[in-house]
Write a protein that holds these residues in place. Sequence first.
Motif, PDB file in Angstrom:
ATOM      1  N   PRO A 113      -2.355 -26.235   7.787  1.00 54.17           N
ATOM      2  CA  PRO A 113      -2.755 -25.152   8.685  1.00 54.17           C
ATOM      3  C   PRO A 113      -4.035 -25.458   9.458  1.00 54.17           C
ATOM      4  O   PRO A 113      -4.209 -25.007  10.591  1.00 54.17           O
ATOM      5  CB  PRO A 113      -2.962 -23.946   7.754  1.00 54.17           C
ATOM      6  CG  PRO A 113      -2.964 -24.484   6.365  1.00 54.17           C
ATOM      7  CD  PRO A 113      -2.219 -25.770   6.391  1.00 54.17           C
ATOM      8  N   ARG A 138      -7.140 -26.217  16.894  1.00 55.25           N
ATOM      9  CA  ARG A 138      -6.968 -26.181  18.361  1.00 55.25           C
ATOM     10  C   ARG A 138      -7.905 -25.180  19.024  1.00 55.25           C
ATOM     11  O   ARG A 138      -8.076 -25.203  20.234  1.00 55.25           O
ATOM     12  CB  ARG A 138      -5.551 -25.698  18.715  1.00 55.25           C
ATOM     13  CG  ARG A 138      -4.456 -26.609  18.293  1.00 55.25           C
ATOM     14  CD  ARG A 138      -3.136 -25.909  18.597  1.00 55.25           C
ATOM     15  NE  ARG A 138      -2.090 -26.450  17.779  1.00 55.25           N
ATOM     16  CZ  ARG A 138      -0.927 -25.848  17.550  1.00 55.25           C
ATOM     17  NH1 ARG A 138      -0.681 -24.668  18.075  1.00 55.25           N
ATOM     18  NH2 ARG A 138      -0.016 -26.413  16.805  1.00 55.25           N
ATOM     19  N   THR A 183       4.048 -26.005   9.296  1.00 53.58           N
ATOM     20  CA  THR A 183       3.175 -27.106   8.907  1.00 53.58           C
ATOM     21  C   THR A 183       2.673 -26.950   7.482  1.00 53.58           C
ATOM     22  O   THR A 183       2.547 -25.838   6.972  1.00 53.58           O
ATOM     23  CB  THR A 183       1.958 -27.218   9.853  1.00 53.58           C
ATOM     24  OG1 THR A 183       1.181 -28.349   9.459  1.00 53.58           O
ATOM     25  CG2 THR A 183       1.069 -25.987   9.788  1.00 53.58           C
ATOM     26  N   THR A 212      -4.783 -28.015  11.037  1.00 56.63           N
ATOM     27  CA  THR A 212      -4.507 -28.661  12.330  1.00 56.63           C
ATOM     28  C   THR A 212      -4.179 -27.615  13.392  1.00 56.63           C
ATOM     29  O   THR A 212      -4.495 -27.797  14.566  1.00 56.63           O
ATOM     30  CB  THR A 212      -3.328 -29.661  12.250  1.00 56.63           C
ATOM     31  OG1 THR A 212      -2.168 -28.958  11.817  1.00 56.63           O
ATOM     32  CG2 THR A 212      -3.628 -30.809  11.303  1.00 56.63           C
ATOM     33  N   VAL A 213      -3.535 -26.511  12.977  1.00 55.43           N
ATOM     34  CA  VAL A 213      -3.230 -25.432  13.924  1.00 55.43           C
ATOM     35  C   VAL A 213      -4.522 -24.718  14.322  1.00 55.43           C
ATOM     36  O   VAL A 213      -4.817 -24.551  15.504  1.00 55.43           O
ATOM     37  CB  VAL A 213      -2.227 -24.424  13.310  1.00 55.43           C
ATOM     38  CG1 VAL A 213      -1.995 -23.247  14.257  1.00 55.43           C
ATOM     39  CG2 VAL A 213      -0.907 -25.128  12.997  1.00 55.43           C
ATOM     40  N   TRP A 214      -5.322 -24.334  13.335  1.00 51.96           N
ATOM     41  CA  TRP A 214      -6.570 -23.614  13.628  1.00 51.96           C
ATOM     42  C   TRP A 214      -7.555 -24.490  14.392  1.00 51.96           C
ATOM     43  O   TRP A 214      -8.372 -23.986  15.165  1.00 51.96           O
ATOM     44  CB  TRP A 214      -7.214 -23.088  12.345  1.00 51.96           C
ATOM     45  CG  TRP A 214      -6.382 -22.066  11.645  1.00 51.96           C
ATOM     46  CD1 TRP A 214      -5.846 -22.159  10.384  1.00 51.96           C
ATOM     47  CD2 TRP A 214      -5.963 -20.787  12.142  1.00 51.96           C
ATOM     48  NE1 TRP A 214      -5.122 -21.025  10.091  1.00 51.96           N
ATOM     49  CE2 TRP A 214      -5.173 -20.173  11.149  1.00 51.96           C
ATOM     50  CE3 TRP A 214      -6.174 -20.118  13.361  1.00 51.96           C
ATOM     51  CZ2 TRP A 214      -4.601 -18.908  11.319  1.00 51.96           C
ATOM     52  CZ3 TRP A 214      -5.597 -18.857  13.523  1.00 51.96           C
ATOM     53  CH2 TRP A 214      -4.829 -18.269  12.515  1.00 51.96           C
ATOM     54  N   THR A 230      -0.290 -29.093  21.656  1.00 50.67           N
ATOM     55  CA  THR A 230       1.147 -29.388  21.574  1.00 50.67           C
ATOM     56  C   THR A 230       1.553 -30.245  22.767  1.00 50.67           C
ATOM     57  O   THR A 230       0.754 -30.498  23.659  1.00 50.67           O
ATOM     58  CB  THR A 230       2.008 -28.092  21.655  1.00 50.67           C
ATOM     59  OG1 THR A 230       2.023 -27.626  23.010  1.00 50.67           O
ATOM     60  CG2 THR A 230       1.472 -27.001  20.745  1.00 50.67           C
ATOM     61  N   ASP A 252       3.825 -21.902  14.333  1.00 55.29           N
ATOM     62  CA  ASP A 252       3.261 -23.225  14.044  1.00 55.29           C
ATOM     63  C   ASP A 252       2.742 -23.300  12.606  1.00 55.29           C
ATOM     64  O   ASP A 252       2.899 -24.319  11.937  1.00 55.29           O
ATOM     65  CB  ASP A 252       2.139 -23.561  15.028  1.00 55.29           C
ATOM     66  CG  ASP A 252       2.685 -23.867  16.430  1.00 55.29           C
ATOM     67  OD1 ASP A 252       3.906 -24.042  16.563  1.00 55.29           O
ATOM     68  OD2 ASP A 252       1.881 -23.911  17.375  1.00 55.29           O
ATOM     69  N   LEU A 253       2.139 -22.221  12.133  1.00 56.27           N
ATOM     70  CA  LEU A 253       1.634 -22.199  10.745  1.00 56.27           C
ATOM     71  C   LEU A 253       2.788 -22.289   9.743  1.00 56.27           C
ATOM     72  O   LEU A 253       2.669 -22.951   8.712  1.00 56.27           O
ATOM     73  CB  LEU A 253       0.824 -20.921  10.493  1.00 56.27           C
ATOM     74  CG  LEU A 253      -0.553 -20.871  11.170  1.00 56.27           C
ATOM     75  CD1 LEU A 253      -1.141 -19.455  11.087  1.00 56.27           C
ATOM     76  CD2 LEU A 253      -1.520 -21.889  10.542  1.00 56.27           C
ATOM     77  N   ARG A 293     -10.352 -20.495  12.650  1.00 53.70           N
ATOM     78  CA  ARG A 293      -9.430 -19.487  12.123  1.00 53.70           C
ATOM     79  C   ARG A 293     -10.003 -18.076  12.228  1.00 53.70           C
ATOM     80  O   ARG A 293      -9.385 -17.175  12.783  1.00 53.70           O
ATOM     81  CB  ARG A 293      -9.084 -19.786  10.658  1.00 53.70           C
ATOM     82  CG  ARG A 293      -8.127 -18.759  10.084  1.00 53.70           C
ATOM     83  CD  ARG A 293      -8.061 -18.715   8.567  1.00 53.70           C
ATOM     84  NE  ARG A 293      -7.143 -17.665   8.139  1.00 53.70           N
ATOM     85  CZ  ARG A 293      -7.482 -16.372   8.052  1.00 53.70           C
ATOM     86  NH1 ARG A 293      -8.707 -15.969   8.349  1.00 53.70           N
ATOM     87  NH2 ARG A 293      -6.583 -15.471   7.677  1.00 53.70           N
ATOM     88  N   ILE A 295       1.186 -19.069  17.191  1.00 53.53           N
ATOM     89  CA  ILE A 295       0.332 -19.546  16.096  1.00 53.53           C
ATOM     90  C   ILE A 295       1.051 -19.349  14.765  1.00 53.53           C
ATOM     91  O   ILE A 295       1.103 -20.263  13.926  1.00 53.53           O
ATOM     92  CB  ILE A 295      -1.026 -18.801  16.082  1.00 53.53           C
ATOM     93  CG1 ILE A 295      -1.817 -19.081  17.358  1.00 53.53           C
ATOM     94  CG2 ILE A 295      -1.850 -19.214  14.854  1.00 53.53           C
ATOM     95  CD1 ILE A 295      -3.053 -18.187  17.530  1.00 53.53           C
TER      96      ILE A 295
END
Length: 201
Positions: free
Chosen positions: A153, A159, A150, A155-157, A30, A146-147, A164, A143
Amino acid sequence: MSGMTGYSDRINHAFAFAAKHHDQQVRKGTRLPYLTHPANVAVILTRYGCSDDIVVAGVLHDVVEDCVRDGMTRDMLEERIGRKFGSSVLTTVLGVTERRTDDDGIDLSWEDRKEDYLQRLSLANSDALWVCAADKVHNANSILSDLRRTSFPETVWGRFSAGRDGTVRWYRRVVDRLREVGFDAPIVDELEAAAAELESV
């Protein structure tokens, strides 16, 4: 909480110290300044009525782990925290600091660091267990938010080096470990709810 006058001088001093050491750092994946995390940890601990010492340790909990740079060694950071905020705050911070090397100075892998952290929670005092729980509550809820925001997902995992499944399992393991070491403050229920939601998304 009417009539609350904000944070004590010590807590504000801890924010200034953390801001200086986390300068330029951002939250993983982020553009948010890193300081938003310890600030949220402080809010969570305050919400549960924790003492100043615990809130100060919450603000400083990542300094030793993340700020060994610019000529600052880990020993120097520890010495400064102890001198400015007292030995009990330092003990709490070190209780929730991931070690990058073991007792023999051997580098630990991601998995070994996490395993070492969970093992050391059995030695941690209850102040450190509060900080651990609040840290994980904020991270898990970050998390989740953010999920929710979006359509991607992955792209979040992405990081997280553990992906996941490893990340979700980590939060569950922290909950289980806190209960194993006998820490049953209501914040553990809040963390468990966040872990369960991560498992279901």
